[in-house]
Design an enzyme around this catalytic site. Structure first.
Site, mmCIF file in Angstrom:
data_model
loop_
_atom_site.group_PDB
_atom_site.id
_atom_site.type_symbol
_atom_site.label_atom_id
_atom_site.label_comp_id
_atom_site.label_asym_id
_atom_site.label_seq_id
_atom_site.Cartn_x
_atom_site.Cartn_y
_atom_site.Cartn_z
ATOM 1 N N SER A 127 -9.014 -58.712 -12.813
ATOM 2 C CA SER A 127 -10.277 -58.047 -12.470
ATOM 3 C C SER A 127 -10.081 -56.955 -11.422
ATOM 4 C CB SER A 127 -11.286 -59.070 -11.950
ATOM 5 O OG SER A 127 -11.466 -60.103 -12.887
HETATM 6 N N1 SAM Z 1 -9.196 -64.441 -12.548
HETATM 7 C C1 SAM Z 1 -8.211 -63.703 -13.273
HETATM 8 C C2 SAM Z 1 -7.198 -63.056 -12.375
HETATM 9 O O1 SAM Z 1 -7.274 -63.199 -11.153
HETATM 10 O O2 SAM Z 1 -6.270 -62.411 -12.919
HETATM 11 C C3 SAM Z 1 -8.798 -62.684 -14.227
HETATM 12 C C4 SAM Z 1 -9.400 -63.344 -15.378
HETATM 13 S S1 SAM Z 1 -9.681 -62.417 -16.837
HETATM 14 C C5 SAM Z 1 -10.873 -61.227 -16.356
HETATM 15 C C6 SAM Z 1 -10.612 -63.660 -17.707
HETATM 16 C C7 SAM Z 1 -9.788 -64.829 -18.140
HETATM 17 O O3 SAM Z 1 -10.665 -65.843 -18.651
HETATM 18 C C8 SAM Z 1 -8.813 -64.521 -19.265
HETATM 19 O O4 SAM Z 1 -7.517 -64.825 -18.870
HETATM 20 C C9 SAM Z 1 -9.285 -65.401 -20.422
HETATM 21 O O5 SAM Z 1 -8.238 -65.870 -21.240
HETATM 22 C C10 SAM Z 1 -9.970 -66.526 -19.671
HETATM 23 N N2 SAM Z 1 -10.941 -67.315 -20.428
HETATM 24 C C11 SAM Z 1 -11.860 -66.891 -21.332
HETATM 25 N N3 SAM Z 1 -12.572 -67.942 -21.788
HETATM 26 C C12 SAM Z 1 -12.095 -69.052 -21.157
HETATM 27 C C13 SAM Z 1 -12.422 -70.435 -21.190
HETATM 28 N N4 SAM Z 1 -13.404 -70.916 -21.970
HETATM 29 N N5 SAM Z 1 -11.731 -71.270 -20.413
HETATM 30 C C14 SAM Z 1 -10.737 -70.818 -19.611
HETATM 31 N N6 SAM Z 1 -10.369 -69.521 -19.538
HETATM 32 C C15 SAM Z 1 -11.052 -68.644 -20.292
#
Ligand code: SAM
Length: 218
Positions: free
Chosen positions: A67
């Site tokens: 992000s």
């Molecule tokens: N917090 C992260 C970082 O510091 O790099 C950025 C996260 S990225 C914007 C969103 C993440 O949410 C992705 O890696 C995606 O695979 C994950 N995601 C989406 N749906 C999810 C779910 N139901 N459970 C766990 N992770 C999920």
């Protein structure tokens, strides 16, 4: 490709980012200190390292993103964390946000749906010396085994606030989650006060989708 940047240049760029976030309205000194301490360039692939301290989201593996720093700082500030509090993060991604929270003194639990991403994130967390509980799975239903949580931060965009996450909030706890359609979302803060849930909203965010039982179906 190897980056031309030295550690000193990364340090300087990181301090400039902190000043930029301050000017954009981040006031929580603990958040700013964590941003100034955690080397964001460690969380991105070689080709993106020169942009690691730009205030922008960057691609990571599995077609996901780390992000934008302002968004990380803003969401973390909204949690109003205190030392030793238990926080659940949904969407580990690169592991950056989880390290920010841990650096601030939280006990962090994080869930990622992509195994390959979690493997890379775990390596980074360990290398930096952060002890973080993590698992692969569907975070839209939370992690009931370790509930209740003082804070829950969802770093992917949901169609609605998942009921399971509300149930796993401690009394006085705060859930921070982007909610909207797949193109844009509002940042919703839900604070639990006994059996009441008080909502506030901040407009104008853009996240990859939360895919799961209480998120998007695909
Ligand atoms: N917090 C992260 C970082 O510091 O790099 C950025 C996260 S990225 C914007 C969103 C993440 O949410 C992705 O890696 C995606 O695979 C994950 N995601 C989406 N749906 C999810 C779910 N139901 N459970 C766990 N992770 C999920």
């Amino acid at each position: 490709m190897t980056t031309q940047f030295s550690n000193r240049q990364f340090d300087l760029a990181r301090q400039q980012l902190v000043e930029h976030l301050r000017k954009k309205g981040i006031t929580d000194e603990a958040v700013l200190e964590a941003i100034s301490a955690i080397p964001r360039h460690v969380f991105v692939q070689e080709v993106f390292k020169p942009k690691a301290y730009d205030d922008s989201a960057l691609p990571i593996e599995c077609r996901q993103t780390i992000s934008q720093p302002f968004t990380v700082a803003f969401m973390t500030q909204l949690l109003r964390l205190q030392q030793g509090q238990k926080v659940l993060e949904i969407g580990t991604g690169s592991g950056y946000q989880a390290c920010i929270l841990t650096h601030m003194g939280a006990r962090v639990f994080t869930i990622e749906r992509h195994f390959a991403l979690l493997e890379c994130a775990r390596t980074r967390m360990e290398t930096l010396g952060y002890n973080i509980a993590s698992k692969v799975g569907d975070g839209s239903i939370g992690w009931s085994q370790f509930a209740p949580f003082d804070g829950i931060i969802v770093t992917a965009g949901a169609p609605d606030v998942p009921q399971s996450l509300l149930r796993q909030l401690a009394d006085g706890g705060r859930l921070v989650i982007p909610v909207g359609d797949k193109a844009t979302q509002d940042m919703i803060v839900v604070q639990r006060l006994g059996e009441e849930f008080v909502h506030t909203r901040h407009t104008g965010f853009k996240f990859v989708p939360l895919v799961g039982k209480e998120g998007w179906r695909s």
